[in-house]
Design a protein around this motif. Structure first.
Motif, mmCIF file in Angstrom:
data_model
loop_
_atom_site.group_PDB
_atom_site.id
_atom_site.type_symbol
_atom_site.label_atom_id
_atom_site.label_comp_id
_atom_site.label_asym_id
_atom_site.label_seq_id
_atom_site.Cartn_x
_atom_site.Cartn_y
_atom_site.Cartn_z
ATOM 1 N N HIS A 89 20.969 37.383 -62.987
ATOM 2 C CA HIS A 89 19.852 37.075 -63.886
ATOM 3 C C HIS A 89 19.658 35.571 -63.998
ATOM 4 O O HIS A 89 20.566 34.847 -64.415
ATOM 5 C CB HIS A 89 20.098 37.682 -65.273
ATOM 6 C CG HIS A 89 20.080 39.172 -65.263
ATOM 7 N ND1 HIS A 89 21.193 39.918 -64.993
ATOM 8 C CD2 HIS A 89 19.070 40.054 -65.471
ATOM 9 C CE1 HIS A 89 20.874 41.211 -65.040
ATOM 10 N NE2 HIS A 89 19.589 41.317 -65.325
ATOM 11 N N ALA A 90 18.459 35.116 -63.651
ATOM 12 C CA ALA A 90 18.184 33.674 -63.602
ATOM 13 C C ALA A 90 18.207 33.052 -65.001
ATOM 14 O O ALA A 90 17.811 33.673 -65.987
ATOM 15 C CB ALA A 90 16.817 33.449 -62.966
ATOM 16 N N LEU A 91 18.712 31.823 -65.058
ATOM 17 C CA LEU A 91 18.686 31.011 -66.282
ATOM 18 C C LEU A 91 18.024 29.687 -65.944
ATOM 19 O O LEU A 91 17.936 29.328 -64.772
ATOM 20 C CB LEU A 91 20.114 30.745 -66.763
ATOM 21 C CG LEU A 91 20.846 31.912 -67.384
ATOM 22 C CD1 LEU A 91 22.279 31.519 -67.693
ATOM 23 C CD2 LEU A 91 20.134 32.355 -68.662
ATOM 24 N N PRO A 92 17.578 28.929 -66.961
ATOM 25 C CA PRO A 92 16.997 27.614 -66.651
ATOM 26 C C PRO A 92 18.013 26.728 -65.929
ATOM 27 O O PRO A 92 19.209 26.824 -66.180
ATOM 28 C CB PRO A 92 16.677 27.037 -68.037
ATOM 29 C CG PRO A 92 16.657 28.196 -68.974
ATOM 30 C CD PRO A 92 17.556 29.240 -68.394
ATOM 31 N N GLU A 93 17.515 25.893 -65.012
ATOM 32 C CA GLU A 93 18.340 24.928 -64.251
ATOM 33 C C GLU A 93 19.287 24.142 -65.144
ATOM 34 O O GLU A 93 20.418 23.859 -64.787
ATOM 35 C CB GLU A 93 17.412 23.900 -63.580
ATOM 36 C CG GLU A 93 16.799 24.350 -62.277
ATOM 37 C CD GLU A 93 17.755 24.181 -61.118
ATOM 38 O OE1 GLU A 93 18.310 23.081 -60.978
ATOM 39 O OE2 GLU A 93 17.957 25.175 -60.377
ATOM 40 N N ARG A 94 18.764 23.746 -66.318
ATOM 41 C CA ARG A 94 19.504 22.812 -67.171
ATOM 42 C C ARG A 94 20.714 23.450 -67.856
ATOM 43 O O ARG A 94 21.507 22.757 -68.476
ATOM 44 C CB ARG A 94 18.578 22.226 -68.242
ATOM 45 C CG ARG A 94 18.004 23.285 -69.161
ATOM 46 C CD ARG A 94 17.233 22.731 -70.341
ATOM 47 N NE ARG A 94 16.829 23.824 -71.204
ATOM 48 C CZ ARG A 94 15.680 24.471 -71.104
ATOM 49 N NH1 ARG A 94 14.802 24.118 -70.198
ATOM 50 N NH2 ARG A 94 15.408 25.477 -71.917
#
Ligand code: CTP
Ligand code: MG
Length: 262
Positions: A89-94
């Motif tokens: 599950h993708a999360l923000p880069e930061r």
């Protein structure tokens, strides 16, 4: 951080890490079994709208620009499974994510999460995986109050029900009432609860685990004599505890999808 060096206005509420404040991490205790929800997978791994509750909770923290690290405290035999879920599950880069195995009580699980924090963090949000739908505005309100200098900040709502203090009896037996606190002076507390990291570490060091342990980090901080500040909570930050809460959570998600709220 002095007031003069803080940017004015909305940007101040939850700016990116490194904007002059110490860094903020979120610790998500997710190691509970969810006994009150009934038989099945550990509560944090149950799905809402097809996505595990834990992923909703991690995303809710990662949505705040102030949060640069999320530490997930997984069921003690489920750390590998949680790592796999997070990879899917993708999360923000930061946002960085760490996973550590949890303990027997919530208090121990939070402590294990705090122990995993790398150097450089001065504030921490402790957020229940079981509150998957907390809006980012609530997270940011907690962060803002921390940045204004409060050592401990908790979102809270007034109660709908009148509350009685009782002489507890085994489940199902009638119980004598001891007192009725004035409802208008009571608040139900939610998470994320935000802390100056040193203050929360001190509270955990001082508080021995008794029985099921402390269910609320702010309560441990109060015992140090530190003032805890309440900010407005949100109805959608409710805790998924019993089966009916799953129905409500699905309804909230459906409404968000229909209105493109997220
Ligand atoms: N929690 C934890 N470690 C434990 C117990 C609880 O990390 N040993 C976490 C839960 O995963 C949850 C949060 O603490 O995100 C709040 O606890 P609660 O709602 O009581 O969840 P459970 O303990 O899983 O539920 P129950 O009490 O019904 O078993
Ligand atoms: Mg519990």
């Amino acid at each position: 951080m002095s007031d003069e060096t803080r940017p004015e206005g909305a940007a101040r509420a939850a700016g990116a890490p490194g904007d002059g404040h110490g860094r903020t991490a979120a610790v998500i205790p997710a190691a509970g079994r969810g006994v009150r929800l009934g038989p099945g997978a550990p509560k944090a791994l149950r799905t809402l709208g097809g996505t595990p509750m834990l992923i909703h909770a991690v995303r809710a923290m990662a949505r705040s620009r102030a949060v640069s690290l999320v530490v997930v405290v997984a069921p003690s035999d489920g750390a590998a499974e949680v790592r796999n879920l997070l990879a899917e599950h993708a999360l923000p880069e930061r946002t960085d994510v760490l996973v550590v195995p949890g303990g027997e009580t919530r208090q121990e699980s939070v402590r294990l999460g705090l122990d995993a924090l790398p150097a450089g963090y001065t504030s921490v949000l402790v957020h229940d995986a079981a509150r998957p739908l907390v809006p980012v505005d609530t997270v940011d309100a907690v962060v803002e109050a921390l940045r204004e200098g409060a050592p401990a900040v908790v979102p809270a709502l007034p109660l709908a029900d009148t509350v009685k203090e009782v002489e507890p009896r085994p489940a199902g037996e009638p119980e004598p009432v001891v007192a009725t606190p004035e409802r208008s002076r009571l608040r139900a507390v939610q998470t994320p609860q935000g802390f100056d990291l040193d203050t929360l570490l001190r509270a955990h060091e001082k508080t021995a685990v008794n029985g099921e342990g402390a269910t609320d980090d702010a309560g441990m901080v109060e015992k140090l004599g530190v003032t805890v500040l309440l900010v407005p909570g949100h109805e959608e930050a409710f805790k998924v505890t019993r089966p009916l809460d799953l129905v409500l959570a699905e309804a909230v998600l459906a409404r968000r999808r229909a209105t493109d709220a997220y």
